[in-house]
Design a protein around this motif. Structure first.
Motif, mmCIF file in Angstrom:
data_model
loop_
_atom_site.group_PDB
_atom_site.id
_atom_site.type_symbol
_atom_site.label_atom_id
_atom_site.label_comp_id
_atom_site.label_asym_id
_atom_site.label_seq_id
_atom_site.Cartn_x
_atom_site.Cartn_y
_atom_site.Cartn_z
ATOM 1 N N GLY A 106 0.778 -1.226 0.000
ATOM 2 C CA GLY A 106 0.000 0.000 0.000
ATOM 3 C C GLY A 106 0.812 1.280 0.000
ATOM 4 N N TYR A 107 2.144 1.164 0.026
ATOM 5 C CA TYR A 107 2.962 2.382 0.142
ATOM 6 C C TYR A 107 2.814 3.286 -1.079
ATOM 7 N N THR A 157 0.182 3.407 -2.987
ATOM 8 C CA THR A 157 -1.227 3.552 -3.366
ATOM 9 C C THR A 157 -1.758 4.995 -3.333
HETATM 10 FE FE1 FES Z 1 3.537 -2.017 -2.351
HETATM 11 FE FE2 FES Z 1 2.754 -0.693 -4.540
HETATM 12 S S1 FES Z 1 1.547 -1.882 -3.202
HETATM 13 S S2 FES Z 1 4.666 -0.579 -3.517
#
Ligand code: FES
Ligand code: FES
Length: 168
Positions: free
Chosen positions: A99-100, A102
């Motif tokens: 999610g980083y 996102t």
């Molecule tokens: Fe981990 Fe894109 S979801 S970097």
């Protein structure tokens, strides 16, 4: 340096070192940590926000340059109980792992859809003078500035395709 920026609809007065980037102003001064710092060098897109509706890399821009501008971060896109269609599509398509990247992906996708609506061509456009059809190739090309270390790219493309339809 006194700088006033409208962030997510609210005027925020900041007293900043003129060397402060927009990204650091958002994260360190306003505590809006949804916007992520990945590379801090304009290479990953994690810091993408909308400035007056246009997507930019917040790490490459000084906050003082945005006096009087309207900035939208992921916190201003939607909320847990009222997801924006782009956020809902990312959830539905499982378009993330850690999610980083996102928040930047979502802000970038919204800016990208506006560029398409405005008729901006891309490297993938078959006719730079014609209307843009949002093919998967177009989405991939236009989102190429947003890196995902988890490689959720197929799901990200699918989510943006779904959201583009929902927002049409
Ligand atoms: Fe981990 Fe894109 S979801 S970097
Ligand atoms: Fe701005 Fe990577 S943190 S592009």
């Amino acid at each position: 340096m006194r700088t006033t920026i409208t962030v997510n609809g609210e005027a925020r007065a900041l007293d900043l070192d003129p060397r402060t980037t927009l990204l650091d102003a958002l994260r360190e001064h306003l505590r809006l940590v949804g916007t992520k710092k990945g590379c801090d060098h304009g290479q990953c897109g994690a810091c993408t926000v909308l400035v007056n509706g246009v997507r930019i890399n917040a790490c490459l821009s000084l906050a003082a340059m945005h006096d009087g501008d309207a900035v939208t971060t992921i916190e201003g896109i939607g909320a847990a109980d009222r997801l924006h269609p782009m956020q809902a599509a990312f959830l539905e398509r499982d378009a993330f792992q850690c999610g980083y990247c996102t928040p930047g992906q979502i802000c970038s996708a919204l800016g990208m859809l506006q560029e398409v609506a405005d008729g901006w061509p891309s490297q993938a456009s078959p006719d730079i003078a014609g209307p843009v059809t949002l093919s998967d190739d177009e989405i991939r090309e236009r989102m190429s500035g947003n890196i995902c270390r988890c490689s959720a790219y197929p799901q990200i493309v699918a989510a943006i395709r779904d959201a583009a339809k929902a927002l049409a």
